[in-house]
Write an enzyme that holds these catalytic residues in place. Sequence first.
Site, PDB file in Angstrom:
ATOM      1  N   THR A  80       0.804  -1.218   0.000  1.00 41.99           N
ATOM      2  CA  THR A  80       0.000   0.000   0.000  1.00 41.99           C
ATOM      3  C   THR A  80       0.836   1.267   0.000  1.00 41.99           C
ATOM      4  O   THR A  80       0.329   2.341  -0.308  1.00 41.99           O
ATOM      5  CB  THR A  80      -0.899   0.012   1.244  1.00 41.99           C
ATOM      6  OG1 THR A  80      -0.067  -0.250   2.388  1.00 41.99           O
ATOM      7  CG2 THR A  80      -1.960  -1.064   1.158  1.00 41.99           C
ATOM      8  N   LYS A  95      -0.334   9.797  -4.713  1.00 43.10           N
ATOM      9  CA  LYS A  95      -0.203   8.696  -5.675  1.00 43.10           C
ATOM     10  C   LYS A  95      -0.666   7.372  -5.059  1.00 43.10           C
ATOM     11  O   LYS A  95      -1.497   6.664  -5.628  1.00 43.10           O
ATOM     12  CB  LYS A  95       1.257   8.580  -6.128  1.00 43.10           C
ATOM     13  CG  LYS A  95       1.484   7.638  -7.296  1.00 43.10           C
ATOM     14  CD  LYS A  95       2.972   7.519  -7.632  1.00 43.10           C
ATOM     15  CE  LYS A  95       3.473   8.625  -8.521  1.00 43.10           C
ATOM     16  NZ  LYS A  95       3.486   8.309  -9.951  1.00 43.10           N
ATOM     17  N   GLN A 116      -4.909   3.261  -3.933  1.00 46.82           N
ATOM     18  CA  GLN A 116      -5.733   2.443  -3.044  1.00 46.82           C
ATOM     19  C   GLN A 116      -7.197   2.500  -3.451  1.00 46.82           C
ATOM     20  O   GLN A 116      -7.886   1.486  -3.465  1.00 46.82           O
ATOM     21  CB  GLN A 116      -5.582   2.908  -1.589  1.00 46.82           C
ATOM     22  CG  GLN A 116      -4.318   2.410  -0.922  1.00 46.82           C
ATOM     23  CD  GLN A 116      -4.262   0.895  -0.912  1.00 46.82           C
ATOM     24  OE1 GLN A 116      -5.113   0.226  -0.347  1.00 46.82           O
ATOM     25  NE2 GLN A 116      -3.272   0.336  -1.578  1.00 46.82           N
ATOM     26  N   GLY A 149      -6.807   7.145   7.025  1.00 46.02           N
ATOM     27  CA  GLY A 149      -6.574   5.833   6.393  1.00 46.02           C
ATOM     28  C   GLY A 149      -7.488   5.635   5.207  1.00 46.02           C
ATOM     29  O   GLY A 149      -8.608   6.136   5.170  1.00 46.02           O
ATOM     30  N   GLU A 172      -9.612   0.733   2.735  1.00 48.82           N
ATOM     31  CA  GLU A 172     -10.838  -0.034   2.599  1.00 48.82           C
ATOM     32  C   GLU A 172     -12.038   0.715   2.047  1.00 48.82           C
ATOM     33  O   GLU A 172     -12.892   0.140   1.380  1.00 48.82           O
ATOM     34  CB  GLU A 172     -11.195  -0.646   3.969  1.00 48.82           C
ATOM     35  CG  GLU A 172     -10.364  -1.879   4.211  1.00 48.82           C
ATOM     36  CD  GLU A 172     -10.162  -2.235   5.643  1.00 48.82           C
ATOM     37  OE1 GLU A 172      -9.671  -1.376   6.389  1.00 48.82           O
ATOM     38  OE2 GLU A 172     -10.470  -3.365   6.023  1.00 48.82           O
TER      39      GLU A 172
END
Lengths: 740, 327
Positions: free
Chosen positions: A471, A632, A637, A702, A705
């Site tokens: 990641t 980037k 992600q 974050g 997900e």
Amino acid sequence: MTDKIQAKIIGASKPRIDGPQKLSGQAMYAADHHLPNMAYAYGVFSTVASGTIDNIDLSKAKQMPGVIDIFHHDHFPSLYRTPSSFAQENKVDETRLPFEDGKVYYPGQFVALVVADTFANARAAAYAVKVAYSADAEPIATLSQALERGDKPKTADSSGHSRGNPDSAFESSANQIDVTYVTPMETHNPMEMHASVANWENGDLVLYESSQGVIFARNVMAKVFGLPPERVEVRSPFIGSGFGSKLWLWPHAIAAAAAAREVGRPVQLVVPRQQMFTTTGHRPPTQQQIRIGADDNGKLTALTHDSVNTTSMVDTYVETTGSCTKSLYDCENLRVSHATIGANHGTPTSMRAPGAAPGLFALESAMDEMAEKLNMDPLEFRKANYTERDQSMDLPFSSIHLMEAFDKGAEKFGWSKRNAEIGSMGDGDEILGWGMAACNWEALKMNCDARVSLRADGTAYASCATQDIGTGTYTIVAQAVSAITGIPLDKIEVELGDSSYPSGPVSGGSWATATTLPAIAEATRSAIDALKSYAISDGGAFAGAKSDDLSFDDGKLVDGDGKSVAYTDVLSQLKLANADGEAHTPGAPQGEYSFRSFGAHFVEVRWDPGISRLRVSRVVSAIDVGQIINEKTSANQVEGAIAMGIGMALFEATEYDEGSGLPVNNNYAEYLVPVHADQPDSVDVILLDHPDYAFNEFGARGIGEIGITGMAAAVANAVHHATGKRIRELPIRLEELMSA
Amino acid sequence: MRNFEYQKADSVNAAVSAHAGQPSSFVAGGTTLLDLVKIDIMQPERVVDVNGLPLYDVEELDDGRLKIGAMVSNTDLAYHPKVVDQYAVLSEALLSGASTSLRNKATTGGNVMQRVRCPYFRDGVSACNKREPGSGCAAIGGHNRSVHAVLGTSDKCIASHPSDMCVAMAAIGATVLVSGPNGEREIDFLDFHLLPGDSPEKEHALEADELITHVVLDAPIKGSRSTYLKLRDRASYQFALASSGVIIATDGNTIRDARIAMGGVGTKPWRAREAEQALIGQPATEASFKKAAEIAFKGATPYEHNAFKIPLGQQAVVRSLTNATAA
């Protein structure tokens, strides 16, 4: 120092600092380690779904070339189970030890392990092991079979939530929908296989493992072998992704370590792709009933979300599909509940956005259904139920820009040009469908330790026992050090993925950034403090000054009189190698805010009814995750999550035969994931980039997900707009869309 | 994978001799064989490597036919100027199959010998008459959506033939040249693959120890256009749910000649002769195409999860004919 952190390197678009190692083959993944005198293990896997082992015939296999030993339930060392506690950092999802007994709980379970001198010899001998079973006649292969003839579902109380009077409020709602959604089992399918290389020396274990959590893996191994954690080291410097399947150790790693100790040689074990569908976790299938009540103005009056998922016969895993439902929209009367039911599968585990990915497919499809019933634009319906308060926690959100995500996404997509009439937007042979959905994910932050050194040679060093699972964690750690010290990225060495480093978080839950960077920053400042203490000591560059009089600016120590000395000179002058700092930073602050991330997907599909072809042609996603650390890797992600969301919507389903209970499509050809040709013609990721300083000093929440959440619903809603078909069971297959 | 004896052949005759006498397999690109050996479904005791045999040429014969060496890779064949120019259906079919790296390895002869993707054949334990004659067919009544047929099935086997290349060859018409212990012989391409019937373990017309050396394509139909359409869930790297390779020649708007072959729906590359006949002399219209597509699936047998392949296959036929006759 927070002003320093706003240095322009935070948020910059930087390529991965570990990219050259990966591209040139120097990055060593678990199975790349071939230690001297190493032996190779290959599993024998159960070919029944449920039953007991009657006999294991090793007569032929033992005679095969290179075979060293063959382990099974009557020939395996006695080990201990791990308590499997998240708080104690020794969690696993499958607590049963390999070869614990002669029972078979799922197909593809380890029933024997051949150790031989080469991989080829181990595999050849494994194929020659003959296992006789007493198989149960009616294994439970699917969620529907479990509900038909399994035990009663077990309610998972701790993850449920209720407020107001959801049932009576629903009954009295002016507008109601009551619908059930079904999601299939999905398999993570990281490119890199699960692999273990175990090496014992003087009773100490070193394990190279493809792991998203080296600290947890070390602690589990220590528990299983009854050792103090100091005697186990787990290394995972590079991981070919995991998507959750590598968060917790699986039986293969324990089997490899036990075998290595028994044969007195290092042992390598790679889990074959077929068994990565059976014995290293999966996203369990779910059945979710959603009831929505709304008044005539489009205001939610009641919402219930009750779900059940399969778990294994040996452990309980809850897919918390209602985790977003309880706080995404303003609704006084609400219930979410989760239950599990046993099936003859390996134990499920977290897969990218566990709970939220299947849960938001259901919720955001249902919201679309209700909008249609109310004759409202689906975006306007969501806006009408916007809230800035987490009603499940009775706390305000620390930072929410969902309205901006809706507006910017809609504008970029051109949502205002949508003709709401089903099938109305034709283009040649094709019909366009436009759909949207919200995304949502909890922001989490864990305890973390870190170490940073400023070195006399002009470089810096940072280490933490977290992992970079592909990641970009290596890169953002270097960015954090650079932001504070002014040292350029190419002078910063970062080491991750070794349990001997300062304790760091599991790479999961989208919490690695928010957890690791504050510890790195604190350790960097601590290193600067150490540097200052050296500088003011006898013989130092600022001998006799007070530490408080010195500041650190762009690689130099500066005093109030304008004297500045490069930190390398401060160290060299004293013949010191480095100035070190360590840090421990705590988890998220409790009690004042609910920390969550938000966003919206806008999706265009193209449906060609003449050949029953469905493709996703365009996606715009606006994402609100706080401060972006690296544009980037962040965009990457979200783009990857969009691709995975397309897979969830259209392709992915791990299938088991309803009769035998055996896996049907456990290979890369028949388990379909999206390929390059399935990627939309255009994908626009809008990163809103509003720092959330209530959460941590970097303001980052974050990003791993959230991009997959809501994606399947956005596709399904677009499909409904194009075809008029409301597909409530994933994946959306063309035969469901063909006219009857 | 089990250990096996490996032998490299330096001539066609040597390959045939080396193959004789024990359970053997020829290996060319290896994209089917090694795959199945690794998962223990095929267990040859000897593997005879035919790489390097002088079978790499594509040659136009005096009678207008095209002779293709068995070792010509799928990539080389797909981009051969003569194929691109005269046999578009074949080039397109090849490029719709597998992936670039697989096509670089896969050969013409090997692709003809490609084996089925039925999961019950490949799992090594379920009932499968093809893998273990007499054991039954778990696909009938099991998961039979994607890689199972509706045409040419029997109560012993319903696995669909996976090749795209073979569908195009079935449409074009071809001859398979083989060499064996008794010398060389020719097999009509449409007779090469066998229906499962009562013996699904017998998949092709090769006799023991025979090696495919060439495939000879019929001469192109004058003034014809051809195309291949493959329908599947994802856009690439998936076996056909249904595919259609068509060749059509028109005089004005009247159909003079037509060839239709279908993939993903049959237990062998499926030539639809009756549908072709129904097109000849008819106007090139959607109505004609739909009628032909219906005839092509006459007598099709749907199974629990693949009934959609009948309308889907008809759609493939109609759209490919439409594309081949578009202005």
